[in-house]
Design an enzyme around this catalytic site. Structure first.
Site, short mmCIF file in Angstrom:
data_model
loop_
_atom_site.label_atom_id
_atom_site.label_comp_id
_atom_site.label_asym_id
_atom_site.label_seq_id
_atom_site.Cartn_x
_atom_site.Cartn_y
_atom_site.Cartn_z
N SER A 115 0.83 -1.20 0.00
CA SER A 115 0.00 0.00 0.00
C SER A 115 0.87 1.26 0.00
O SER A 115 1.90 1.32 0.69
CB SER A 115 -0.92 0.02 1.23
OG SER A 115 -1.57 1.26 1.36
N TYR A 139 -1.05 6.09 -5.92
CA TYR A 139 -2.10 7.08 -6.07
C TYR A 139 -1.42 8.33 -6.63
O TYR A 139 -0.38 8.74 -6.14
CB TYR A 139 -2.74 7.45 -4.73
CG TYR A 139 -3.72 6.45 -4.17
CD1 TYR A 139 -5.03 6.40 -4.62
CD2 TYR A 139 -3.34 5.57 -3.16
CE1 TYR A 139 -5.94 5.50 -4.08
CE2 TYR A 139 -4.24 4.66 -2.62
CZ TYR A 139 -5.54 4.63 -3.09
OH TYR A 139 -6.43 3.75 -2.55
N THR A 166 -3.97 2.84 -8.74
CA THR A 166 -5.35 2.70 -8.30
C THR A 166 -6.21 3.77 -8.97
O THR A 166 -5.95 4.96 -8.83
CB THR A 166 -5.44 2.80 -6.76
OG1 THR A 166 -4.68 1.72 -6.19
CG2 THR A 166 -6.88 2.70 -6.29
N LYS A 218 -5.48 -0.89 -11.14
CA LYS A 218 -6.33 -1.51 -10.13
C LYS A 218 -7.63 -0.72 -9.96
O LYS A 218 -7.60 0.49 -9.74
CB LYS A 218 -5.62 -1.57 -8.78
CG LYS A 218 -6.44 -2.25 -7.68
CD LYS A 218 -5.67 -2.29 -6.37
CE LYS A 218 -6.44 -3.07 -5.31
NZ LYS A 218 -7.69 -2.40 -4.90
N HIS A 243 -12.46 -1.81 -4.79
CA HIS A 243 -11.91 -1.24 -3.55
C HIS A 243 -12.53 -1.91 -2.31
O HIS A 243 -12.70 -1.28 -1.26
CB HIS A 243 -12.18 0.27 -3.51
CG HIS A 243 -11.01 1.08 -3.06
ND1 HIS A 243 -10.05 1.55 -3.92
CD2 HIS A 243 -10.62 1.51 -1.83
CE1 HIS A 243 -9.14 2.25 -3.25
NE2 HIS A 243 -9.46 2.22 -1.98
#
Length: 381
Positions: A115, A139, A166, A218, A243
């Site tokens: 992450s 991100y 993402t 993603k 998500h």
């Protein structure tokens, strides 16, 4: 397996059993963050429930003495088709945090997608998993300079094999459990820092100026976007994901999106690696996804529950349970290896009425994503 305080791991027989134990050990803050989903949590629940509507079709009198679960993702061999999806702040569950997840993935020789909001330094995480494969979640922030700095630093971590951009959360969903906890603590919600003006050609062209790593998208939730991903050479894979039900409620479960791809643009499965996550609790669900064309299947909340119960040992046991169940499913289906699985092993007719029934519109997709107006292409992020 490392020894940790807590229950005997061999007594935990299912992912639901691990979750039950974890709920009794986690803080209220951790529970509100990990368990919360958007609005009425319909998508979160349906992610798992949908697998009940898919029946397995086992073939008999097949030698299944040996069963090989290995697969490849972006050219990297995984010993099992189960990986850990990115989930923020694993240290809320246990001090082992993302390092513990890395160690567990290393033991099982599989993939961890780290992450962006990990609770531990990236270099420490990858060092804890010498035999794991790593992806890193990206991100793109409103502060683009900060994102560029992060990508520059990533060049110093060669263990990261690909980027996972993402794309399903340009704005936050309404996660009421999380909001209640913050309200009770009189904590103001954090400002959403993700950039909302990303577009296909502009964003991917910019990203190629910042990194040479392969890109995985993603958060793909329609066949149109799965097809669009194949139009960009830098995109080597997609993860069908909503998500974990934390973005938009009442969207289709990922396995249903996979069926939509098979219906409208099956060529996608031969052009890029298609992965999925969301709702996986049993090995039979993994087998169903693999039979329909997924290269591997991710779990997000389950490793956090494993951490809460036993640190790294709990994550190792979580993966072990799912891998063992998947092995059993393949053997009983009459499949010696992942590549033996195919649509003939599943009956998805109960879901056909729920699939999108509009046009494929692939030519329109190409026009939309490849012919963005010039002014949009010139905009900075």
């Amino acid at each position: 397996m490392a020894q940790q305080d807590g229950p005997d791991m061999t007594d935990i027989l299912s992912l639901d059993g691990m979750r039950t134990l974890a709920m009794g050990r986690m803080s209220r803050k951790a529970i509100s963050y990990y368990v919360s989903a958007t609005d009425d949590s319909i998508t979160k629940e349906e992610n798992g429930n949908v697998y009940r509507s898919i029946q397995l079709r086992p073939r008999v009198l097949v030698d299944c003495t040996r069963c090989d679960l290995s697969t490849t993702v972006l050219g990297h061999r995984l010993a099992a088709p189960v990986f850990v999806s990115p989930a923020a702040l694993a240290t809320l569950a246990h001090e082992d945090g993302e390092r513990g997840i890395a160690g567990a993935c290393s033991r099982h020789k599989t993939l961890q997608i780290i992450s962006k909001n990990a609770g531990q330094p990236l270099k420490e995480i990858v060092q804890a998993g010498p035999d794991a494969v790593f992806g890193w979640q990206l991100y793109i922030l409103k502060d683009v300079a900060e994102t560029e700095r992060e990508l520059a630093l990533l060049k110093e971590v060669p263990q990261v094999s690909f980027l996972v951009l993402t794309v399903d959360a340009p704005f936050p969903g309404k996660r009421e459990d999380e909001m209640r906890f913050k309200n009770a603590e009189s904590r103001a919600p954090q400002a959403w820092g993700t950039e909302s003006n990303l577009t296909w050609r502009k964003t991917l062209a910019w990203l190629q100026t910042q990194t040479d790593l392969p890109i995985v998208l993603k958060g793909v939730q329609t066949h149109e976007d799965a097809y669009a991903a194949t139009l960009f050479p830098s995109v080597k894979g997609i993860i069908l994901s909503n998500h974990g039900g934390r973005a938009l409620d009442t969207v289709a479960p990922p396995i249903q999106v996979l069926l939509e791809i098979r219906k409208f643009c099956p060529q996608v499965l031969g052009r890029i690696d298609v992965l999925l996550d969301g709702g996986i609790k049993r090995g039979t669900s993994v087998a169903k996804a693999l039979a329909l064309g997924a290269k591997a299947v991710g779990i997000g909340r389950a490793p956090l529950f494993g951490l809460a119960v036993g640190g790294q040992a709990g994550v190792e046991r979580t993966l072990e349970i799912l891998i063992d169940e998947t092995t059993t499913a393949l053997r009983l289906l009459g499949a010696q290896r992942v590549s033996d699985l195919g649509p003939r092993h599943v009956n998805t007719s109960a879901l056909h009425a729920q699939l999108y029934d509009g046009p494929a519109a692939l030519e329109e997709v190409e026009r939309e994503v490849l012919e963005e107006v010039d002014v949009a292409a010139r905009l900075t992020l």
